[in-house]
Motif scaffolding. Structure first.
Motif, short mmCIF file in Angstrom:
data_model
loop_
_atom_site.label_atom_id
_atom_site.label_comp_id
_atom_site.label_asym_id
_atom_site.label_seq_id
_atom_site.Cartn_x
_atom_site.Cartn_y
_atom_site.Cartn_z
N GLY A 136 1.03 -1.21 0.11
CA GLY A 136 -0.19 0.00 0.15
C GLY A 136 0.95 1.26 -0.04
O GLY A 136 0.59 2.33 -0.57
N ALA A 137 1.85 1.29 0.78
CA ALA A 137 2.80 2.44 0.92
C ALA A 137 3.61 2.66 -0.46
O ALA A 137 3.77 3.91 -0.93
CB ALA A 137 3.78 2.38 2.08
N ALA A 138 3.91 1.58 -0.83
CA ALA A 138 4.70 1.59 -2.10
C ALA A 138 3.80 2.43 -3.26
O ALA A 138 4.55 3.33 -3.89
CB ALA A 138 5.09 0.43 -2.75
N THR A 139 2.44 2.27 -3.38
CA THR A 139 1.79 2.61 -4.41
C THR A 139 1.70 4.24 -4.15
O THR A 139 1.65 5.04 -4.97
CB THR A 139 0.52 2.23 -4.38
OG1 THR A 139 0.64 0.78 -4.85
CG2 THR A 139 -0.51 2.87 -5.61
N TRP A 140 1.42 4.65 -2.78
CA TRP A 140 1.36 5.94 -2.63
C TRP A 140 2.52 6.60 -2.62
O TRP A 140 2.66 7.88 -2.98
CB TRP A 140 0.52 6.01 -1.02
CG TRP A 140 -0.89 5.83 -1.35
CD1 TRP A 140 -1.43 4.75 -1.07
CD2 TRP A 140 -1.90 6.68 -1.69
NE1 TRP A 140 -2.78 4.70 -1.11
CE2 TRP A 140 -3.24 6.05 -1.50
CE3 TRP A 140 -2.00 8.05 -1.94
CZ2 TRP A 140 -4.12 6.61 -1.96
CZ3 TRP A 140 -3.17 8.78 -2.30
CH2 TRP A 140 -4.34 7.94 -2.07
N LEU A 141 3.58 6.11 -2.42
CA LEU A 141 4.91 6.82 -2.49
C LEU A 141 5.39 7.00 -3.94
O LEU A 141 5.97 7.90 -4.04
CB LEU A 141 6.00 6.06 -1.63
CG LEU A 141 6.08 5.97 -0.22
CD1 LEU A 141 6.80 4.72 0.31
CD2 LEU A 141 6.41 7.44 0.29
N THR A 142 4.90 6.33 -4.66
CA THR A 142 5.18 6.18 -6.15
C THR A 142 4.32 7.46 -6.70
O THR A 142 4.92 8.50 -7.40
CB THR A 142 4.64 5.05 -6.92
OG1 THR A 142 5.39 4.01 -6.67
CG2 THR A 142 4.80 5.38 -8.53
N ILE A 143 3.28 7.76 -6.22
CA ILE A 143 2.48 8.77 -6.76
C ILE A 143 2.87 10.10 -5.99
O ILE A 143 3.01 11.26 -6.71
CB ILE A 143 0.82 8.66 -6.22
CG1 ILE A 143 0.22 7.59 -6.89
CG2 ILE A 143 0.04 9.93 -6.24
CD1 ILE A 143 -1.22 7.19 -6.37
#
Length: 205
Positions: A136-143
């Protein structure tokens, strides 16, 4: 009729499944039961009958109905690519709208039932895609990382807890408030009143 050991015996012309093949058959059967009956209707007996095995084979892999339900739910979810509209506000809104549609769906109802059954069991909650800290955090950190590169957010905002604030607030609407779906104005409020001010004004503590 109770499931017995005889259910595990291969029928003529069938190959007795073991290892990964049997595990996949059980997960497939459990996922089908979740889709048809929800978590409330999921039983070890039904899964064993559908998978053509016995309950002992299931219990050797998953200690209880909740563990099996979570594993089966993971089979029903698919990873999605984060949006890339070129604008942080639109990216965050799209992510929230996707989550809202999913959590408002029949599959989302299964997820909410699993959350309720898991209670505060962190090790079980971490197995749900929506609660997996890493994915979950990886996706949001990408954005958020793209937004930082464009100058839309402060570099100091690139922290997992900061990056995931919006989705956590939306999740609270479902888990704590018990809403069946979140109105779009709630999503907009989360983005405009909380998320964007937080990531734009973030400074080292």
């Amino acid at each position: 009729m109770p499931i017995t050991e005889r259910a595990a015996v291969a029928q003529p012309g069938q190959t007795r499944r073991r290892g990964t093949a049997l595990e996949e058959a059980i997960l497939r059967a459990a996922a089908e039961e979740l889709t048809e009956s929800g978590y409330a209707g999921l039983t070890m007996d039904k899964v064993a009958a559908r998978a053509g095995t016995n309950k002992n084979a299931i219990y050797r892999r998953w200690p209880n109905r909740l563990a099996l339900g979570i594993a089966a739910y993971r089979q029903l979810t698919t990873a999605v690519q984060p949006p890339d509209t070129g604008n942080l506000r639109e990216d965050v809104l799209e992510m929230l709208r996707r989550a809202n549609r999913h959590w408002s769906s029949p599959l989302g109802a299964v997820m909410r039932d699993l959350l309720a059954a898991a209670g505060g069991a962190a090790e079980l909650l971490a197995q749900l895609p929506e609660h997996s800290t890493d994915s979950g955090a990886a996706t949001w950190l990408t954005i958020l990382g793209r937004a930082v590169a464009r100058g839309e957010a402060a570099p100091e905002a690139l922290h997992p807890r900061v990056a995931t604030v919006a989705i956590v607030l939306l999740r609270n609407e479902f888990v704590l408030r018990g809403v069946p779906t979140a109105p779009d104005d709630v999503l907009i409020e989360i983005v405009d009143e909380v998320y964007l001010p937080l990531v734009r004004q973030r400074t080292p503590g």
